[in-house]
Design a protein around this motif. Structure first.
Motif, PDB file in Angstrom:
ATOM      1  N   CYS A 182       9.017   3.052  -5.200  1.00  0.00           N
ATOM      2  CA  CYS A 182       8.964   4.729  -4.645  1.00  0.00           C
ATOM      3  C   CYS A 182      10.049   5.605  -5.401  1.00  0.00           C
ATOM      4  O   CYS A 182      10.135   6.796  -5.051  1.00  0.00           O
ATOM      5  CB  CYS A 182       8.777   4.601  -3.243  1.00  0.00           C
ATOM      6  SG  CYS A 182       7.375   3.896  -2.559  1.00  0.00           S
ATOM      7  N   ASP A 183      11.069   5.141  -6.363  1.00  0.00           N
ATOM      8  CA  ASP A 183      11.981   5.794  -6.689  1.00  0.00           C
ATOM      9  C   ASP A 183      12.642   6.520  -5.638  1.00  0.00           C
ATOM     10  O   ASP A 183      12.943   7.727  -5.733  1.00  0.00           O
ATOM     11  CB  ASP A 183      11.457   6.926  -7.716  1.00  0.00           C
ATOM     12  CG  ASP A 183      10.882   5.987  -9.133  1.00  0.00           C
ATOM     13  OD1 ASP A 183      11.461   5.303  -9.378  1.00  0.00           O
ATOM     14  OD2 ASP A 183       9.931   6.714  -9.654  1.00  0.00           O
ATOM     15  N   GLU A 203       0.949  -1.458  -0.207  1.00  0.00           N
ATOM     16  CA  GLU A 203      -0.019   0.093   0.033  1.00  0.00           C
ATOM     17  C   GLU A 203       0.971   1.238   0.133  1.00  0.00           C
ATOM     18  O   GLU A 203       0.501   2.384  -0.540  1.00  0.00           O
ATOM     19  CB  GLU A 203      -1.071  -0.060   1.289  1.00  0.00           C
ATOM     20  CG  GLU A 203      -1.988  -1.020   1.096  1.00  0.00           C
ATOM     21  CD  GLU A 203      -2.834  -1.169   2.445  1.00  0.00           C
ATOM     22  OE1 GLU A 203      -2.665  -0.412   3.406  1.00  0.00           O
ATOM     23  OE2 GLU A 203      -3.754  -2.183   2.367  1.00  0.00           O
ATOM     24  N   VAL A 204       1.999   1.300   0.776  1.00  0.00           N
ATOM     25  CA  VAL A 204       3.105   2.242   0.549  1.00  0.00           C
ATOM     26  C   VAL A 204       3.598   2.568  -0.952  1.00  0.00           C
ATOM     27  O   VAL A 204       3.451   3.694  -1.404  1.00  0.00           O
ATOM     28  CB  VAL A 204       4.078   1.872   1.490  1.00  0.00           C
ATOM     29  CG1 VAL A 204       5.355   3.031   1.225  1.00  0.00           C
ATOM     30  CG2 VAL A 204       3.794   1.965   3.041  1.00  0.00           C
ATOM     31  N   ILE A 205       3.582   1.477  -1.516  1.00  0.00           N
ATOM     32  CA  ILE A 205       4.242   1.741  -3.186  1.00  0.00           C
ATOM     33  C   ILE A 205       3.116   2.382  -3.725  1.00  0.00           C
ATOM     34  O   ILE A 205       3.340   3.115  -4.498  1.00  0.00           O
ATOM     35  CB  ILE A 205       4.650   0.086  -3.551  1.00  0.00           C
ATOM     36  CG1 ILE A 205       5.832  -0.206  -2.958  1.00  0.00           C
ATOM     37  CG2 ILE A 205       5.045   0.632  -4.940  1.00  0.00           C
ATOM     38  CD1 ILE A 205       6.340  -1.526  -3.018  1.00  0.00           C
ATOM     39  N   GLN A 206       1.854   1.669  -3.458  1.00  0.00           N
ATOM     40  CA  GLN A 206       0.717   2.319  -4.445  1.00  0.00           C
ATOM     41  C   GLN A 206       0.476   3.864  -3.932  1.00  0.00           C
ATOM     42  O   GLN A 206       0.265   4.631  -4.826  1.00  0.00           O
ATOM     43  CB  GLN A 206      -0.656   1.615  -3.958  1.00  0.00           C
ATOM     44  CG  GLN A 206      -0.642   0.195  -4.423  1.00  0.00           C
ATOM     45  CD  GLN A 206      -1.642  -0.630  -3.742  1.00  0.00           C
ATOM     46  OE1 GLN A 206      -2.490  -0.015  -3.108  1.00  0.00           O
ATOM     47  NE2 GLN A 206      -1.791  -2.091  -3.923  1.00  0.00           N
ATOM     48  N   LYS A 216       7.889  14.950  -5.936  1.00  0.00           N
ATOM     49  CA  LYS A 216       9.023  14.433  -6.617  1.00  0.00           C
ATOM     50  C   LYS A 216       9.664  13.549  -5.762  1.00  0.00           C
ATOM     51  O   LYS A 216      10.442  12.787  -6.342  1.00  0.00           O
ATOM     52  CB  LYS A 216       9.938  15.751  -6.766  1.00  0.00           C
ATOM     53  CG  LYS A 216       9.436  16.707  -7.867  1.00  0.00           C
ATOM     54  CD  LYS A 216      10.471  18.026  -7.888  1.00  0.00           C
ATOM     55  CE  LYS A 216       9.798  18.927  -8.966  1.00  0.00           C
ATOM     56  NZ  LYS A 216      10.710  20.220  -9.162  1.00  0.00           N
ATOM     57  N   ASN A 217       9.382  13.666  -4.467  1.00  0.00           N
ATOM     58  CA  ASN A 217      10.118  12.552  -3.717  1.00  0.00           C
ATOM     59  C   ASN A 217       9.100  12.099  -2.569  1.00  0.00           C
ATOM     60  O   ASN A 217       8.839  12.536  -1.432  1.00  0.00           O
ATOM     61  CB  ASN A 217      11.252  13.232  -2.690  1.00  0.00           C
ATOM     62  CG  ASN A 217      12.147  12.264  -2.038  1.00  0.00           C
ATOM     63  OD1 ASN A 217      12.037  10.989  -2.216  1.00  0.00           O
ATOM     64  ND2 ASN A 217      13.134  12.792  -1.461  1.00  0.00           N
ATOM     65  N   PRO A 218       8.282  10.921  -3.005  1.00  0.00           N
ATOM     66  CA  PRO A 218       7.281  10.545  -2.339  1.00  0.00           C
ATOM     67  C   PRO A 218       7.619   9.969  -0.976  1.00  0.00           C
ATOM     68  O   PRO A 218       6.774  10.070  -0.085  1.00  0.00           O
ATOM     69  CB  PRO A 218       6.601   9.463  -3.062  1.00  0.00           C
ATOM     70  CG  PRO A 218       7.585   8.994  -4.450  1.00  0.00           C
ATOM     71  CD  PRO A 218       8.302  10.105  -4.162  1.00  0.00           C
ATOM     72  N   MET A 219       8.891   9.225  -0.819  1.00  0.00           N
ATOM     73  CA  MET A 219       9.073   8.586   0.199  1.00  0.00           C
ATOM     74  C   MET A 219      10.517   8.310   0.666  1.00  0.00           C
ATOM     75  O   MET A 219      11.424   8.343  -0.441  1.00  0.00           O
ATOM     76  CB  MET A 219       8.462   6.907  -0.043  1.00  0.00           C
ATOM     77  CG  MET A 219       8.431   6.365   1.359  1.00  0.00           C
ATOM     78  SD  MET A 219       8.892   4.151   0.954  1.00  0.00           S
ATOM     79  CE  MET A 219      10.399   4.316   0.321  1.00  0.00           C
ATOM     80  N   PHE A 220      10.766   8.208   2.050  1.00  0.00           N
ATOM     81  CA  PHE A 220      12.227   7.856   2.366  1.00  0.00           C
ATOM     82  C   PHE A 220      11.938   6.857   3.565  1.00  0.00           C
ATOM     83  O   PHE A 220      10.981   6.988   4.332  1.00  0.00           O
ATOM     84  CB  PHE A 220      12.970   9.190   3.123  1.00  0.00           C
ATOM     85  CG  PHE A 220      14.292   8.769   3.462  1.00  0.00           C
ATOM     86  CD1 PHE A 220      15.348   8.359   2.613  1.00  0.00           C
ATOM     87  CD2 PHE A 220      14.439   8.145   4.845  1.00  0.00           C
ATOM     88  CE1 PHE A 220      16.723   8.089   3.077  1.00  0.00           C
ATOM     89  CE2 PHE A 220      15.790   7.734   5.320  1.00  0.00           C
ATOM     90  CZ  PHE A 220      16.754   7.536   4.520  1.00  0.00           C
ATOM     91  N   TRP A 221      12.527   5.548   3.316  1.00  0.00           N
ATOM     92  CA  TRP A 221      12.533   4.593   4.288  1.00  0.00           C
ATOM     93  C   TRP A 221      13.977   4.398   4.771  1.00  0.00           C
ATOM     94  O   TRP A 221      14.827   4.216   4.208  1.00  0.00           O
ATOM     95  CB  TRP A 221      12.160   3.419   3.463  1.00  0.00           C
ATOM     96  CG  TRP A 221      11.844   2.050   4.195  1.00  0.00           C
ATOM     97  CD1 TRP A 221      10.604   1.744   4.729  1.00  0.00           C
ATOM     98  CD2 TRP A 221      12.725   0.809   4.525  1.00  0.00           C
ATOM     99  NE1 TRP A 221      10.489   0.570   5.115  1.00  0.00           N
ATOM    100  CE2 TRP A 221      11.798  -0.142   5.276  1.00  0.00           C
ATOM    101  CE3 TRP A 221      13.899   0.576   4.453  1.00  0.00           C
ATOM    102  CZ2 TRP A 221      12.402  -1.115   5.924  1.00  0.00           C
ATOM    103  CZ3 TRP A 221      14.401  -0.409   4.831  1.00  0.00           C
ATOM    104  CH2 TRP A 221      13.831  -1.546   5.677  1.00  0.00           C
ATOM    105  N   GLY A 222      13.764   4.223   6.318  1.00  0.00           N
ATOM    106  CA  GLY A 222      15.411   4.373   7.069  1.00  0.00           C
ATOM    107  C   GLY A 222      16.358   3.219   7.123  1.00  0.00           C
ATOM    108  O   GLY A 222      16.641   2.858   8.187  1.00  0.00           O
ATOM    109  N   LYS A 257      11.587  -3.575  -3.609  1.00  0.00           N
ATOM    110  CA  LYS A 257      10.494  -3.294  -4.186  1.00  0.00           C
ATOM    111  C   LYS A 257       9.923  -1.865  -3.715  1.00  0.00           C
ATOM    112  O   LYS A 257       9.604  -1.100  -4.464  1.00  0.00           O
ATOM    113  CB  LYS A 257       9.321  -4.166  -3.491  1.00  0.00           C
ATOM    114  CG  LYS A 257       9.175  -5.558  -4.353  1.00  0.00           C
ATOM    115  CD  LYS A 257       7.832  -6.340  -4.173  1.00  0.00           C
ATOM    116  CE  LYS A 257       7.147  -6.258  -2.752  1.00  0.00           C
ATOM    117  NZ  LYS A 257       6.072  -7.046  -2.530  1.00  0.00           N
ATOM    118  N   LEU A 258      10.433  -1.538  -2.362  1.00  0.00           N
ATOM    119  CA  LEU A 258      10.206  -0.244  -1.862  1.00  0.00           C
ATOM    120  C   LEU A 258      11.145   0.806  -2.655  1.00  0.00           C
ATOM    121  O   LEU A 258      10.593   1.854  -3.119  1.00  0.00           O
ATOM    122  CB  LEU A 258      10.142  -0.131  -0.372  1.00  0.00           C
ATOM    123  CG  LEU A 258       9.157  -0.563   0.500  1.00  0.00           C
ATOM    124  CD1 LEU A 258       9.761  -0.842   1.966  1.00  0.00           C
ATOM    125  CD2 LEU A 258       8.294   0.476   0.676  1.00  0.00           C
TER     126      LEU A 258
END
Length: 418
Positions: free
Chosen positions: A231-232, A164-167, A178-184, A226-227
């Motif tokens: 999420c680029d 759901e995060v990827i969606q 431009k930058n939807p996500m950062f994963w730590g 995948k993340l």
């Protein structure tokens, strides 16, 4: 210089030191998180204990730096009296005889248990049946959401799984984010790798053996890939990521609840919400406990100095000190007195800080890599994950085999029969 902030806190709090005061030295990590905490603690501590002068040393950059610093200072004979260490870094200092048992001090405290320490939290600092570290702050991973950018993607629903995060990332990208996500991934101690493993109820070390070669290990690696791809995700340092999210440039960030206070103080004009850490297809089955503990590492044989160190150590981990942690950061106090009495209404007024509290039933051990090469193991795993982040590695099965081999070579051989 990174020492200046800590010195400023100490100078402001420790004016008018009476003659004959006992001096102790303390080292702690993460200036950007904890300077305000210690400033708040020292206001009350100094009033109650004017006979103790506390000098703060240069802050540690992170938990790895803190452990390396103490190991060096043990060799050079320049240890502080108290050091704050990551929960997963206590064991090596105990095994090397650097961290002292607190049992002699606890034995003299008739009301020690009444001070409200959670047994589960004390267990994190207990080795060989003796308490060596009192937990100062406890954290869990959570999701941070810029609700303005979430709404820009056409929704207010927050994701419960990584799919759901990827969606949501893809919806944000399609709507100009431009930058939807950062994963730590680059948080201290491979904490997020362990979070994915514990989400599947699998420890990253079991009976002394590294377990990335398990089915759960491969799922963890594939989930990260995948993340990052879906999420680029940009390859930001953790400091860059926190600053960028606070500036309103990142749609969602997955990080420790510890940074919440800092983000709230720095954030731009957008609505911030936190939510539980997503799972792999379902709610996580467990999550690693982050945070740090106070250890007595003094080499002094002066009973007054040792007692002063214990007084400070006990103060910062008990009710008032623990409450200051929650009020100034996003950490949770490992102390019932703080949670149930002092902070009775705090979480009702601060719902973003309550998110991690709701996850407490998922609390699992932040596993230390056994043996003398724990820091080296951390770096090997870090380098492996970074190769996925930057796009150098796309074959997760190959990475799994590589990590298993390299880490196994660094760990002590498991005991026979394990």
């Amino acid at each position: 210089m990174k020492r200046l902030a800590a010195i400023a806190v100490a100078a402001a709090a420790l004016h008018a030191v009476p003659a004959g005061a006992v001096e102790i030295e303390v080292g702690y990590p993460y200036s950007h998180l904890f300077d305000v905490t210690y400033e708040k603690i020292m206001e009350s501590f100094k009033k109650e204990h004017p006979e103790i002068e506390v000098t703060f040393r240069a802050t540690y950059e992170d938990y790895e730096d803190g452990t390396n610093t103490i190991l060096r200072e043990a060799v050079s004979g320049n240890l502080p009296d108290i050091t704050m260490q990551g929960l997963n870094r206590q064991q090596v200092l105990v095994e090397k005889g650097i961290a002292k048992s607190l049992e002699p001090f606890i034995a003299k405290e008739a009301d020690f248990e009444k001070d409200g320490y959670h047994k589960a939290m004390l267990d994190l600092g207990t080795f060989g049946g003796e308490v060596h570290g009192l937990p100062f702050s406890v954290s869990l991973p959570v999701g941070y959401y810029n609700m303005d950018l979430v709404k820009k993607a056409g929704t207010t629903a927050l994701p419960k799984t990584w799919d759901e995060v990827i969606q949501l990332c893809q919806k944000m990208s399609a709507n100009g984010v431009k930058n939807p996500m950062f994963w730590g991934w680059n948080i201290t101690g491979n904490w997020f790798v362990q979070a994915l493993m514990w989400s599947q109820d699998k420890p990253i070390v079991e009976d002394g053996r590294f377990t990335i070669d398990s089915d759960e290990g491969l799922v963890s690696l594939e989930t990260m890939k995948k993340l990052f791809r879906g999420c680029d995700m940009q390859n930001l340092s953790w400091k860059e990521a926190l600053a960028s999210f606070s500036a309103g440039e990142i749609g969602m960030m997955f990080w420790s609840t510890s940074a919440l206070g800092a983000v709230e103080r720095a954030k731009g004009d957008f609505e911030l919400k936190t939510a539980e850490f997503p799972g792999i297809g379902q709610k996580p089955k467990g999550l690693p406990a982050g945070g740090n503990a106070a250890l007595l590492v003094s080499t002094s044989d002066d009973p007054e100095r040792l007692q002063a160190a214990w007084t400070f150590l006990k103060y910062i981990t008990s009710g008032l000190g623990a409450a200051a942690v929650a009020e100034t950061t996003g950490y949770m106090p490992p102390n019932k007195a703080a949670n149930e009495i002092i902070l009775a209404d705090f979480y009702k007024k601060n719902p973003n800080k309550e998110t991690a509290v709701r996850q407490l039933p998922l609390l699992r051990e932040w596993i230390a890599y056994p043996g003398d090469n724990g820091l080296a193991v951390t770096q090997v795993i870090y380098d492996g994950i970074e190769s996925v982040v930057v796009g150098d590695q796309d074959d997760m099965k190959a990475l799994q085999e590589e990590l298993q081999e390299e880490v196994t070579d660094l760990l002590p051989a498991p005991a026979k029969g394990s």
